[in-house]
Design a protein around this motif. Structure first.
Motif, PDB file in Angstrom:
ATOM      1  N   SER A  98       0.744  -0.927  -0.281  1.00  0.00           N
ATOM      2  CA  SER A  98       0.285  -0.174   0.005  1.00  0.00           C
ATOM      3  C   SER A  98       0.905   1.000   0.370  1.00  0.00           C
ATOM      4  O   SER A  98       0.723   2.114  -0.439  1.00  0.00           O
ATOM      5  N   PHE A  99       1.431   1.450   0.834  1.00  0.00           N
ATOM      6  CA  PHE A  99       3.335   2.610   0.848  1.00  0.00           C
ATOM      7  C   PHE A  99       2.885   2.402  -0.400  1.00  0.00           C
ATOM      8  O   PHE A  99       3.281   4.150  -1.417  1.00  0.00           O
ATOM      9  N   MET A 100       3.855   1.915  -0.878  1.00  0.00           N
ATOM     10  CA  MET A 100       4.742   2.041  -2.571  1.00  0.00           C
ATOM     11  C   MET A 100       3.381   2.190  -3.772  1.00  0.00           C
ATOM     12  O   MET A 100       3.497   1.814  -5.037  1.00  0.00           O
ATOM     13  N   SER A 213      21.304   4.475   2.560  1.00  0.00           N
ATOM     14  CA  SER A 213      20.641   5.613   2.253  1.00  0.00           C
ATOM     15  C   SER A 213      20.315   4.875   0.632  1.00  0.00           C
ATOM     16  O   SER A 213      19.215   6.110   0.098  1.00  0.00           O
ATOM     17  N   MET A 214      21.221   3.827  -0.129  1.00  0.00           N
ATOM     18  CA  MET A 214      19.696   3.313  -1.074  1.00  0.00           C
ATOM     19  C   MET A 214      18.705   3.036  -0.913  1.00  0.00           C
ATOM     20  O   MET A 214      17.335   3.247  -1.822  1.00  0.00           O
ATOM     21  N   PHE A 215      18.688   2.451  -0.142  1.00  0.00           N
ATOM     22  CA  PHE A 215      17.224   2.343   0.458  1.00  0.00           C
ATOM     23  C   PHE A 215      16.480   3.546   0.301  1.00  0.00           C
ATOM     24  O   PHE A 215      14.621   3.059   0.191  1.00  0.00           O
ATOM     25  N   PHE A 220      11.573   6.373  -1.235  1.00  0.00           N
ATOM     26  CA  PHE A 220      10.745   7.301  -1.238  1.00  0.00           C
ATOM     27  C   PHE A 220      11.118   8.021  -3.218  1.00  0.00           C
ATOM     28  O   PHE A 220      10.487   8.837  -3.576  1.00  0.00           O
ATOM     29  N   GLY A 221      12.110   7.690  -3.182  1.00  0.00           N
ATOM     30  CA  GLY A 221      12.240   7.597  -4.975  1.00  0.00           C
ATOM     31  C   GLY A 221      10.789   8.096  -5.872  1.00  0.00           C
ATOM     32  O   GLY A 221      10.741   8.351  -6.858  1.00  0.00           O
ATOM     33  N   PHE A 222      11.028   5.773  -5.932  1.00  0.00           N
ATOM     34  CA  PHE A 222      10.008   5.638  -6.471  1.00  0.00           C
ATOM     35  C   PHE A 222       8.439   6.148  -6.343  1.00  0.00           C
ATOM     36  O   PHE A 222       8.656   6.720  -6.976  1.00  0.00           O
ATOM     37  N   LYS A 223       8.534   6.373  -4.974  1.00  0.00           N
ATOM     38  CA  LYS A 223       6.948   6.768  -4.508  1.00  0.00           C
ATOM     39  C   LYS A 223       6.911   8.323  -5.215  1.00  0.00           C
ATOM     40  O   LYS A 223       5.598   8.601  -5.571  1.00  0.00           O
ATOM     41  N   THR A 224       7.720   9.232  -5.040  1.00  0.00           N
ATOM     42  CA  THR A 224       8.068  10.327  -6.049  1.00  0.00           C
ATOM     43  C   THR A 224       7.752  10.328  -7.119  1.00  0.00           C
ATOM     44  O   THR A 224       6.876  10.476  -7.611  1.00  0.00           O
ATOM     45  N   ARG A 348      22.121  12.712  -3.054  1.00  0.00           N
ATOM     46  CA  ARG A 348      20.891  11.941  -3.533  1.00  0.00           C
ATOM     47  C   ARG A 348      19.518  11.552  -3.321  1.00  0.00           C
ATOM     48  O   ARG A 348      18.331  11.779  -3.397  1.00  0.00           O
ATOM     49  N   ILE A 349      19.385  11.632  -1.503  1.00  0.00           N
ATOM     50  CA  ILE A 349      18.589  11.579  -0.603  1.00  0.00           C
ATOM     51  C   ILE A 349      17.153  12.937  -1.252  1.00  0.00           C
ATOM     52  O   ILE A 349      16.584  12.652  -1.106  1.00  0.00           O
ATOM     53  N   ILE A 350      18.423  13.671  -1.226  1.00  0.00           N
ATOM     54  CA  ILE A 350      17.582  15.278  -1.463  1.00  0.00           C
ATOM     55  C   ILE A 350      16.572  15.468  -2.517  1.00  0.00           C
ATOM     56  O   ILE A 350      15.691  15.654  -3.037  1.00  0.00           O
ATOM     57  N   CYS A 351      17.716  14.512  -3.546  1.00  0.00           N
ATOM     58  CA  CYS A 351      17.191  14.658  -5.033  1.00  0.00           C
ATOM     59  C   CYS A 351      15.848  13.920  -5.089  1.00  0.00           C
ATOM     60  O   CYS A 351      15.006  13.870  -5.565  1.00  0.00           O
ATOM     61  N   SER A 352      16.079  12.862  -3.855  1.00  0.00           N
ATOM     62  CA  SER A 352      14.826  11.750  -4.550  1.00  0.00           C
ATOM     63  C   SER A 352      13.318  12.610  -4.010  1.00  0.00           C
ATOM     64  O   SER A 352      11.659  11.923  -4.660  1.00  0.00           O
ATOM     65  N   PHE A 353      13.355  13.795  -3.244  1.00  0.00           N
ATOM     66  CA  PHE A 353      12.315  14.286  -2.843  1.00  0.00           C
ATOM     67  C   PHE A 353      11.584  15.869  -4.169  1.00  0.00           C
ATOM     68  O   PHE A 353      10.861  16.193  -4.278  1.00  0.00           O
ATOM     69  N   LEU A 354      12.421  15.969  -5.187  1.00  0.00           N
ATOM     70  CA  LEU A 354      12.646  16.639  -5.907  1.00  0.00           C
ATOM     71  C   LEU A 354      10.994  16.333  -6.585  1.00  0.00           C
ATOM     72  O   LEU A 354      10.331  15.356  -7.154  1.00  0.00           O
TER      73      LEU A 354
END
Length: 396
Positions: A98-100, A213-215, A220-224, A348-354
Motif C-alpha cells: 500500500s505504501f508503494m 542510503s540507497m534504501f 521515497f524516490g520511486f514513490k515520488t 541523492r536523498i535530497i534529490c529523491s524528493f524533487l
C-alpha cells in the motif's frame, strides 16, 4: 581479468535470473507481475546492508584482526538479523504494498515470495563472500549457478503447469530453501561466536552507509516518481530492467579491489584497465537488452533515453571513483571515506524528493560527479598516489 569475470558471473546470475523470472511471469501468469521488480527493489539494499557487516566486514576482520571465528559468526548472526527484518516485512506485506501505491490483491502473493527470496539470496551472498576471500571462486560459481538455475527453472516450469500463484510461489520457495540449507550445511562449521562488529562496520563502512542510503533513496524516490503517472512508471521500470543487472555486476569491481588491498596484492593500473573492459561489456549488454525487450513495453522513447543514457554515463564513472574510495577507506581513513560517500548519498536523498519524475536520475548524476571529484581531491591532497605506492612496494 579472469578473477573479475568470475566474481561478475556470480553477481550476473543473482541479478539477471530474478529479472528474467519476473519478465516471464508477466507473460505466463499475469502481466502485472513484472511490476514486482519495482515493488521489492528497495529491499535489496537491506540485504546488502546486512552482507556489508556480516559478510564483507566479517571476512576482512578475520584477516586483519586474526579472528578465525569472525566469518562463521558473521554468517550465523547475519542470517538471524536478516530473518528478523525481512520477516517483519513479510508479516506487514499489505502495508508495504500500500505504501508503494500498488494493489494489495494483485501483488500480495508474489510480493511475499519476492521478500522471502531476498532472504535466501542474503544467505547465498554471505556464503559467496566467504568463498571469495578464500579464493574459492570456482566453488562460489557453482553454488551461485545452482541456486539461480534451480530457482528460475522451478518458477517457470510451475508457471507453465499451473496459473495458481500460491502453488507457484510456495513450491518454488520450498525447493530454493532446501538447496540453501544443503549449501550452508556443507559450508558452515561449528564455531565459537566471536566477532568484533564495530570493526566489521569500520572495514566496510562506506558500503554499509551507502546501502542504507540507497534504501531511503529508492523507497521515497520511486514513490515520488510514480506520482507522475503510468508513462513514467513504465519508462523507469524498463530502464531499471535493462541496467540494474549491469550495476550489480559492476559491484564486482569493488569486491576485487577490497580483496586485493586487504591481501596487499593490489595493482591500480591493472585493476582500472580490467574494470573498464568490464564496463564496456556491460554497456553493450544494455543496448542488446533494450533492443530485445522494447517491443514488449513500448515505453516513451525520450523519457526512457534520458534515464538510460544518464545511467550509462554514471556507470562509466564508477570504476574510477569506487576504486579510489575503496583505497581511501582501507589505506588512509575509513571515517573520511565514509563521510565523503555519505555526502554523495545525502545529495541523492535530497534529490529523491524533487517534484519531478527524473528525481532519482538527477540524484544519480549529481552523486557520481561529486564522488569522482571528491575521491580525486583526497588522493591528490594527501599524496596517496596508488601507482607510486605500487612501485615502492615492488622495490622492497
Amino acid at each position: 581479468m579472469n578473477r573479475l569475470l568470475r566474481i561478475s558471473f556470480d553477481t550476473l546470475l543473482t541479478s539477471l535470473t530474478p529479472i528474467l523470472g519476473w519478465f516471464l511471469l508477466g507473460i505466463l501468469v499475469d502481466k502485472n507481475l513484472i511490476n514486482i521488480f519495482s515493488l521489492i527493489y528497495p529491499i535489496q539494499f537491506i540485504i546488502c546492508t546486512i552482507k556489508s557487516i556480516f559478510g564483507t566486514g566479517a571476512n576482512v576482520s578475520s584477516i586483519r584482526d586474526n579472528n578465525k571465528n569472525s566469518v562463521y559468526s558473521g554468517i550465523l548472526i547475519g542470517s538471524i538479523v536478516g530473518a528478523i527484518i525481512l520477516g517483519i516485512i513479510v508479516v506487514n506485506i499489505d502495508k508495504y504494498i500500500s505504501f508503494m501505491n500498488m494493489d494489495i490483491d494483485t501483488y500480495k502473493i508474489f510480493g511475499t515470495y519476492g521478500v522471502i527470496q531476498m532472504f535466501l539470496q542474503l544467505l547465498l551472498n554471505l556464503a559467496l563472500c566467504k568463498l571469495y576471500f578464500e579464493d574459492e571462486n570456482k566453488r562460489a560459481n557453482k553454488y551461485s549457478f545452482l541456486f539461480n538455475i534451480i530457482n528460475f527453472s522451478s518458477l517457470i516450469l510451475l508457471s507453465i503447469i499451473t496459473k495458481e500463484q500460491i502453488i507457484i510461489a510456495g513450491i518454488t520457495t520450498i525447493i530454493s530453501s532446501i538447496f540453501v540449507a544443503i549449501m550452508l550445511f556443507r559450508l558452515v562449521k561449528r564455531t565459537k561466536i566471536q566477532i568484533n562488529i564495530l570493526n566489521c562496520i569500520k572495514y566496510d563502512a562506506v558500503e554499509l552507509f551507502h546501502e542504507i542510503s540507497m534504501f531511503i533513496i529508492y523507497l521515497f524516490g520511486f514513490k515520488t516518481a510514480f506520482n507522475f503517472g503510468e508513462k513514467y512508471i513504465l519508462a523507469i521500470s524498463f530502464s531499471d530492467l535493462i541496467t540494474d543487472t549491469q550495476w550489480d555486476v559492476a559491484y564486482s569491481i569493488k569486491i576485487l579491489a577490497q580483496i586485493d588491498i586487504t591481501k596487499k596484492v593490489f595493482s591500480y593500473k591493472e585493476h582500472i584497465t580490467n574494470s573498464r573492459k568490464l564496463i564496456y561489456i556491460l554497456i553493450a549488454s544494455v543496448v542488446v537488452m533494450g533492443t530485445i525487450l522494447y517491443p514488449f513495453y513500448k515505453t516513451d522513447i525520450p523519457v526512457t533515453l534520458i534515464i538510460t543514457i544518464i545511467g550509462l554515463i554514471c556507470l562509466c564513472m564508477y570504476p574510477v571513483y569506487v576504486t579510489k574510495m575503496t583505497f581511501l577507506q582501507m589505506e588512509y581513513s575509513a571515517m573520511k571515506a565514509t563521510i565523503s560517500k555519505q555526502i554523495a548519498n545525502v545529495l541523492r536523498i535530497i534529490c529523491s524528493f524533487l517534484p519531478t519524475p527524473f528525481c532519482t536520475t538527477i540524484g544519480l548524476m549529481i552523486s557520481a560527479t561529486y564522488q569522482l571529484l571528491s575521491t580525486n581531491y583526497y588522493i591528490t591532497k594527501n599524496k596517496l598516489n596508488m601507482e607510486m605506492k605500487e612501485e615502492r612496494e615492488a622495490k622492497t
